[in-house]
Design a protein around this motif. Structure first.
Motif, PDB file in Angstrom:
ATOM      1  N   ASP A   1      38.053  42.891  33.347  1.00 60.54           N
ATOM      2  CA  ASP A   1      37.706  41.458  33.350  1.00 60.54           C
ATOM      3  C   ASP A   1      38.947  40.577  33.331  1.00 60.54           C
ATOM      4  O   ASP A   1      38.969  39.512  33.931  1.00 60.54           O
ATOM      5  CB  ASP A   1      36.832  41.118  32.131  1.00 60.54           C
ATOM      6  CG  ASP A   1      35.425  41.681  32.309  1.00 60.54           C
ATOM      7  OD1 ASP A   1      35.044  41.954  33.473  1.00 60.54           O
ATOM      8  OD2 ASP A   1      34.734  41.873  31.288  1.00 60.54           O
ATOM      9  N   ASP A   2      39.979  41.030  32.618  1.00 58.97           N
ATOM     10  CA  ASP A   2      41.178  40.201  32.486  1.00 58.97           C
ATOM     11  C   ASP A   2      42.314  40.686  33.396  1.00 58.97           C
ATOM     12  O   ASP A   2      43.490  40.410  33.122  1.00 58.97           O
ATOM     13  CB  ASP A   2      41.640  40.188  31.026  1.00 58.97           C
ATOM     14  CG  ASP A   2      41.880  41.609  30.498  1.00 58.97           C
ATOM     15  OD1 ASP A   2      41.574  42.569  31.245  1.00 58.97           O
ATOM     16  OD2 ASP A   2      42.379  41.757  29.371  1.00 58.97           O
TER      17      ASP A   2
ATOM     18  N   SER B   1      38.198  48.512  34.888  1.00 55.03           N
ATOM     19  CA  SER B   1      37.077  48.629  33.962  1.00 55.03           C
ATOM     20  C   SER B   1      36.584  50.080  34.029  1.00 55.03           C
ATOM     21  O   SER B   1      36.762  50.754  35.051  1.00 55.03           O
ATOM     22  CB  SER B   1      35.976  47.669  34.421  1.00 55.03           C
ATOM     23  OG  SER B   1      34.738  48.081  33.935  1.00 55.03           O
TER      24      SER B   1
ATOM     25  N   GLU C   1      44.684  47.373  36.459  1.00 52.23           N
ATOM     26  CA  GLU C   1      43.876  47.387  35.225  1.00 52.23           C
ATOM     27  C   GLU C   1      42.416  47.498  35.633  1.00 52.23           C
ATOM     28  O   GLU C   1      41.892  46.591  36.296  1.00 52.23           O
ATOM     29  CB  GLU C   1      44.103  46.095  34.432  1.00 52.23           C
ATOM     30  CG  GLU C   1      45.510  45.959  33.877  1.00 52.23           C
ATOM     31  CD  GLU C   1      45.984  44.517  33.875  1.00 52.23           C
ATOM     32  OE1 GLU C   1      46.374  44.052  32.808  1.00 52.23           O
ATOM     33  OE2 GLU C   1      45.941  43.865  34.936  1.00 52.23           O
TER      34      GLU C   1
ATOM     35  N   GLU D   1      45.166  41.073  35.981  1.00 53.23           N
ATOM     36  CA  GLU D   1      46.086  40.154  36.659  1.00 53.23           C
ATOM     37  C   GLU D   1      46.860  40.959  37.678  1.00 53.23           C
ATOM     38  O   GLU D   1      46.991  42.178  37.547  1.00 53.23           O
ATOM     39  CB  GLU D   1      47.041  39.524  35.649  1.00 53.23           C
ATOM     40  CG  GLU D   1      46.293  38.703  34.616  1.00 53.23           C
ATOM     41  CD  GLU D   1      47.127  37.599  33.997  1.00 53.23           C
ATOM     42  OE1 GLU D   1      48.341  37.530  34.285  1.00 53.23           O
ATOM     43  OE2 GLU D   1      46.550  36.820  33.220  1.00 53.23           O
TER      44      GLU D   1
END
Ligand SMILES: Cc1cc2nc3c(=O)[nH]c(=O)nc-3n(C[C@H](O)[C@H](O)[C@H](O)COP(=O)(O)O)c2cc1C
Length: 224
Positions: A203-204, A41, A39, A206
């Motif tokens: 930012d999130d 940015s 994931e 995992e």
């Protein structure tokens, strides 16, 4: 005396054992924080960082110093979209038909599937190509030695360099990857090796909760 040109070994630095320990521990602590990120940015990354990481990759040792690699750095939205679309076609075919039960079971802990939005979100896709031959200007082919090993080493340095710079990577291998030659205009003599997705993690973000083998499983020492 040798009959080929040589230079003195450039800037070899030797450290006292304590400093060696500190340096190798620092290096290990740094690389052990590297994780494959899925994931990303869309924050931009200065291009010179990528260029210097590529210079680092190009210092890799290679069979007979033939440097059998080529890197294509993609940042344009249109080309990233084309790559995503083509990769998702292959990935759907892989997950739905081509992958063996065994392969799917090995992938299960990673939670991967055929959706690859990161191919458009991340600021850079670095397509790594392996050259089995060099093609001279007169069309003659020159065989490369150990191109797979050499390109793997260069890619390892590239991943480590990007991590060192504070960026995250995903080693992506849609299979087959021939569409990369077509989209990126690379010759048939080059084999797509992998696609390195690079940027800041979301930012999130995992990552899968996975572990490494212990030293006794992955290394042996022969002292006599
Ligand atoms: C040659 C190679 C191919 C890989 N291909 C993929 C891929 O296509 N998709 C993906 O999500 N991860 C891929 N990975 C990432 C691995 O799943 C990942 O490195 C492994 O699970 C260990 O996790 P870590 O890198 O976070 O330590 C690949 C890694 C390597 C070295």
């Amino acid at each position: 005396m040798s009959d080929y040109p040589t230079i003195p070994l450039p800037e070899f630095v030797e450290y006292p054992p304590e400093e060696m320990r500190e340096r190798i521990n620092n290096f290990y602590n740094s690389v052990s924080r590297r994780r494959t990120v899925r994931e990303f940015s869309d924050r931009p990354v200065p291009r010179d960082i990528i260029e210097t990481a590529l210079m680092a990759a190009n210092t890799a040792p290679s069979g007979a110093n033939l440097q059998p690699w080529h890197f294509v750095v993609v940042s344009g939205a249109e080309t990233k979209k084309k790559i995503r679309e083509a990769a998702e076609v292959e990935e759907r075919e892989f997950y739905e038909h081509r992958a063996s039960e065994e392969w799917l079971a090995a992938l299960e802990p990673l939670g991967t599937d055929s959706n690859k939005p990161f191919l458009e979100t991340a600021p850079y896709l670095i397509a790594v190509f392996l050259q089995k031959f060099a093609v001279l200007p007169d069309g003659r082919k020159v065989k490369h030695y150990y191109p797979t090993e050499s390109t793997g080493l260069a890619t390892g340095i590239l991943i480590t360099a990007l991590h060192q710079a504070g960026l995250a990577c995903l080693t992506h291998t849609p299979s087959p990857m021939k569409f990369l030659n077509e989209i990126l205009g690379r010759p048939k003599t080059e084999r797509p090796f992998l696609l390195l997705v690079t940027g800041y993690p979301a930012d999130d973000a995992e990552v899968p909760d996975i572990s490494r083998k212990s030293m006794s499983e992955f290394a042996s020492f022969v002292d006599e």
